[in-house]
Design a protein around this motif. Structure first.
Motif, short mmCIF file in Angstrom:
data_model
loop_
_atom_site.label_atom_id
_atom_site.label_comp_id
_atom_site.label_asym_id
_atom_site.label_seq_id
_atom_site.Cartn_x
_atom_site.Cartn_y
_atom_site.Cartn_z
N ARG A 80 33.49 41.66 47.66
CA ARG A 80 34.03 41.60 46.30
C ARG A 80 35.56 41.43 46.33
O ARG A 80 36.12 40.60 45.63
CB ARG A 80 33.65 42.84 45.52
N ASP A 81 36.22 42.21 47.18
CA ASP A 81 37.68 42.18 47.25
C ASP A 81 38.23 40.93 47.92
O ASP A 81 39.36 40.52 47.65
CB ASP A 81 38.22 43.41 48.00
N ASN A 82 37.47 40.35 48.84
CA ASN A 82 37.99 39.25 49.64
C ASN A 82 37.34 37.90 49.37
O ASN A 82 37.81 36.88 49.86
CB ASN A 82 37.86 39.59 51.13
N GLY A 83 36.25 37.89 48.61
CA GLY A 83 35.55 36.64 48.34
C GLY A 83 36.32 35.69 47.44
O GLY A 83 36.25 34.47 47.61
N ALA A 84 37.07 36.23 46.51
CA ALA A 84 37.88 35.39 45.62
C ALA A 84 39.30 35.34 46.16
O ALA A 84 39.87 36.36 46.54
CB ALA A 84 37.87 35.98 44.22
N GLY A 85 39.83 34.15 46.25
CA GLY A 85 41.21 34.01 46.72
C GLY A 85 41.33 33.78 48.21
O GLY A 85 42.39 33.39 48.70
N ASN A 86 40.28 34.02 48.96
CA ASN A 86 40.26 33.75 50.39
C ASN A 86 39.08 32.83 50.70
O ASN A 86 38.23 32.59 49.86
CB ASN A 86 40.09 35.05 51.19
N VAL A 87 39.05 32.33 51.92
CA VAL A 87 37.94 31.50 52.36
C VAL A 87 37.12 32.32 53.34
O VAL A 87 37.62 32.70 54.40
CB VAL A 87 38.45 30.21 53.04
N LEU A 88 35.90 32.64 52.97
CA LEU A 88 35.00 33.35 53.87
C LEU A 88 34.31 32.32 54.74
O LEU A 88 33.84 31.29 54.26
CB LEU A 88 33.97 34.16 53.09
N VAL A 89 34.25 32.60 56.03
CA VAL A 89 33.71 31.67 57.01
C VAL A 89 32.58 32.34 57.78
O VAL A 89 32.69 33.52 58.14
CB VAL A 89 34.82 31.21 58.00
N ILE A 90 31.53 31.60 58.02
CA ILE A 90 30.43 32.04 58.87
C ILE A 90 30.03 30.87 59.77
O ILE A 90 30.50 29.74 59.58
CB ILE A 90 29.20 32.54 58.07
N SER A 91 29.16 31.13 60.71
CA SER A 91 28.60 30.06 61.54
C SER A 91 27.09 30.08 61.39
O SER A 91 26.51 31.04 60.85
CB SER A 91 28.99 30.27 63.01
N TYR A 92 26.45 29.05 61.91
CA TYR A 92 24.99 29.04 61.89
C TYR A 92 24.43 30.17 62.74
O TYR A 92 23.35 30.69 62.45
CB TYR A 92 24.44 27.69 62.32
N THR A 147 22.63 32.20 49.25
CA THR A 147 23.76 32.98 48.75
C THR A 147 24.94 32.91 49.72
O THR A 147 26.08 32.68 49.31
CB THR A 147 23.34 34.45 48.50
N MET A 148 24.65 33.11 51.00
CA MET A 148 25.71 33.04 52.01
C MET A 148 26.36 31.66 52.02
O MET A 148 27.58 31.54 52.11
CB MET A 148 25.16 33.38 53.39
N SER A 149 25.54 30.61 51.92
CA SER A 149 26.08 29.25 51.97
C SER A 149 26.93 28.92 50.74
O SER A 149 27.84 28.11 50.82
CB SER A 149 24.97 28.22 52.16
N GLU A 150 26.63 29.55 49.62
CA GLU A 150 27.43 29.34 48.41
C GLU A 150 28.76 30.09 48.48
O GLU A 150 29.75 29.66 47.89
CB GLU A 150 26.66 29.80 47.17
N MET A 151 28.78 31.20 49.21
CA MET A 151 29.97 32.03 49.28
C MET A 151 30.93 31.65 50.41
O MET A 151 32.09 32.05 50.39
CB MET A 151 29.57 33.50 49.47
N CYS A 152 30.43 30.89 51.39
CA CYS A 152 31.18 30.70 52.62
C CYS A 152 31.26 29.24 53.06
O CYS A 152 30.42 28.42 52.69
CB CYS A 152 30.50 31.46 53.77
N VAL A 153 32.24 28.98 53.89
CA VAL A 153 32.28 27.75 54.66
C VAL A 153 31.47 28.02 55.92
O VAL A 153 31.65 29.07 56.55
CB VAL A 153 33.73 27.38 55.03
N ILE A 154 30.57 27.12 56.27
CA ILE A 154 29.73 27.31 57.44
C ILE A 154 30.26 26.45 58.59
O ILE A 154 30.42 25.24 58.44
CB ILE A 154 28.26 26.96 57.16
#
Length: 139
Positions: free
Chosen positions: A32-44, A70-77
């Motif tokens: 919640r605190d970091n999802g807006a204003g930052n870029v969340l990144v994950i990998s496969y 949900t994860m793919s909508e919130m993050c760069v993969i």
């Protein structure tokens, strides 16, 4: 400027499960605190690990697909390449970390993330200018 934050699989598992209320709350608050204003990144790799854990926790395939969406909508993969795998191998030699952790660190580094959030690695460790934090550590 937005920070790139790599979020390891354990954060997502705690976010989508309620087995451990305190960790669920911390994961929820962090996203919640970091999802807006930052870029969340994950990998496969992160998606695969989360899916595997959720399957063991008896999530249905419909529920797992919802989590992945949900994860793919919130993050760069980030997909990893041979270069990432080779970088991970160098990290294993240099840092004495596990195969899977080295892939996470290498993927985060390839995306030029400034922060890696993981329960599995040493809190406040700096690796090539990237800080690792464990949001589940009592502070």
């Amino acid at each position: 400027m937005a920070d790139k934050i790599f979020v390891d699989s354990n954060v997502w598992v705690y976010l989508f499960t309620s087995d451990e209320k305190e960790k669920n709350n911390r994961a929820r608050q962090f996203i919640r605190d970091n999802g807006a204003g930052n870029v969340l990144v994950i990998s496969y790799q992160v998606i695969n690990e989360v899916s595997s854990v959720l399957k063991r926790k008896n999530f249905t395939e419909v529920q797992i697909r919802f989590v992945i969406e949900t994860m793919s909508e919130m993050c760069v993969i980030r997909n990893f390449s041979l270069e990432t795998v080779m970088s991970a191998s160098l990290l294993r030699d240099k840092l004495s970390v596990s195969f899977w952790d080295s892939l996470i660190v290498a993927s985060a580094g390839a995306m030029q993330c400034h922060l890696l959030v993981s329960e599995d690695m040493q809190d406040n460790r700096l690796i090539n200018g990237m800080k690792i934090i464990n949001i589940f550590n009592p502070r």
